[in-house]
Enzyme design. Structure first.
Site, PDB file in Angstrom:
ATOM      1  CG  HIS A 195      -7.820  -0.142   2.522  1.00 46.22           C
ATOM      2  ND1 HIS A 195      -8.441  -0.841   3.546  1.00 46.22           N
ATOM      3  CD2 HIS A 195      -6.824  -0.952   2.075  1.00 46.22           C
ATOM      4  CE1 HIS A 195      -7.836  -2.004   3.714  1.00 46.22           C
ATOM      5  NE2 HIS A 195      -6.847  -2.105   2.830  1.00 46.22           N
ATOM      6  CD  GLU A 224      -8.388  -3.243  -0.171  1.00 47.06           C
ATOM      7  OE1 GLU A 224      -7.238  -2.876  -0.513  1.00 47.06           O
ATOM      8  OE2 GLU A 224      -8.590  -4.196   0.611  1.00 47.06           O
ATOM      9  CG  HIS A 234      -2.092  -0.975   1.069  1.00 46.84           C
ATOM     10  ND1 HIS A 234      -2.561  -1.448  -0.132  1.00 46.84           N
ATOM     11  CD2 HIS A 234      -2.858  -1.567   2.034  1.00 46.84           C
ATOM     12  CE1 HIS A 234      -3.560  -2.294   0.089  1.00 46.84           C
ATOM     13  NE2 HIS A 234      -3.756  -2.389   1.391  1.00 46.84           N
TER      14      HIS A 234
END
Length: 352
Positions: free
Chosen positions: A182, A316, A108
């Site tokens: 997210h 996501e 991420h």
């Protein structure tokens, strides 16, 4: 009722910087709260079939917990969402090394990814919608990524009870870009999400190794616990003896969407049968990472709730994990002169 935007304080960071919280309310009373820190969605209030509103989004009521080991609650993710094996890839003959922050891998965007930066925010109102335009300039070599990346994200809450998330980016050097949102959802407001009914329009998923890096295979979902083509409870097969479920501790996998390349299409639908709340996720992206809250353990408390094991789920929309190292996956390299554009929407409704 008229759509409104208001703003207030969301706490102060240890270095003295102050976070702001923006509250978007549409004409139907839906509420979405977003901070300039991390572009985080902190609250989403929607009605059940009886008209009773509840917050269906996991998060905190102050900025400080988002500085700790928050599991990316509600955050904007970048430069590259999901995992990159060993934080390494080769770009135009040059090996790039990114920080390692998830076992042996990069996750991420790194420990100081887009989820932990301040975004410049401009509120707007138009045609019954209210929203925010967020901007951030990610400097060359930030978290190891090459090039200056100019990013814009637009959140728009419409009168049709839809939350749009639109991404745009340009760069001055070739760099991988895979942006996503997210949010963690619990359509009941609290409790387990295992009774939620889930549909994902995907005939295949990308199996992973024990560190959650894709093997490169596109595996058919048919005959596996990953077949959500017809809606059924998230918990229906989550406990089955399956190697992929064991690797993820449940569902933490990318699904290969059937309608990729066909515009913003319905990718997933979730129904909470007791409240009647419905979430539909539409996207232009080729994949969606479905995560069943496997690492929530009750140690986090926000807005008066403990976030227990499998107390929230994520959908996501994004490109596939480890794409810079997987030539068979849709590419994520953005080059000078190109524009990164993609959009998704989260539509909220009820079943009577």
């Amino acid at each position: 009722m008229q759509a409104t935007i208001t703003q207030g304080e969301f706490g102060t960071l240890p270095d003295g910087r102050r976070a702001t919280l923006y509250t978007l309310v549409n004409a139907n009373g839906l509420v979405v709260k977003i901070s300039d820190f991390g572009g985080v969605i902190t609250e989403i209030h929607t009605p059940d079939r009886n008209g009773h509103f509840a917050d269906i989004n996991l998060g905190f009521d102050n900025v400080l917990p988002y500085l700790e080991d928050s599991p990316y609650f509600g955050a904007l993710i970048g430069r590259h969402g999901n995992r990159i094996a060993h934080g390494r890839f080769v770009l135009d003959g040059r090996e790039i090394q990114l920080p390692i922050n998830d076992g042996p891998n990069h996750l991420h965007g790194g420990p100081q990814g887009f989820h932990r930066v301040f975004w410049r925010v401009a509120p707007f109102e138009r045609d019954g919608s209210v929203g925010l335009t967020l901007r951030y300039l990610s400097a060359d070599s930030e978290q190891g990524y090459p090039g200056n990346l100019d990013v814009q994200v637009v959140y728009e809450l419409t009168a049709a009870n839809e939350l749009w998330v639109r991404f745009h980016a340009i760069t001055d050097q070739a760099t991988p870009v895979n942006l996503t949102q997210h949010a963690y959802f619990n359509l009941a407001g609290k409790g387990s999400i295992l009774g939620h009914l889930l549909m994902i329009d995907a005939d295949a998923f990308t199996p992973v190794d024990s560190t959650l890096i894709p093997t490169g295979e596109l595996r058919p979902v048919a005959g596996t616990p990953f077949d959500f083509r017809s809606a059924h409870a998230i918990g229906a097969h989550i406990g089955e003896p399956d190697e992929q479920l064991a690797h993820g501790g449940g569902y933490d996998h990318n699904f290969v969407l059937n309608k990729a390349g066909e515009g913003c299409q319905l990718a997933a639908r979730v129904v909470e049968p007791v409240s009647g709340r419905v979430l539909e996720m539409h996207t232009e992206q080729p994949g969606v990472q479905f995560y069943s809250g496997n690492f929530l353990d009750g140690s986090l408390t926000g807005k008066g709730w403990n976030y227990f094991y499998r107390g929230g789920f994520c959908l996501e929309p994004q490109h596939f994990p480890d794409a810079p190292n997987q030539p068979g996956f849709p590419g994520t390299i953005l080059r000078p002169g190109e524009e990164y554009r993609t959009q998704s929407k989260f539509a909220f409704s009820v079943e009577k």
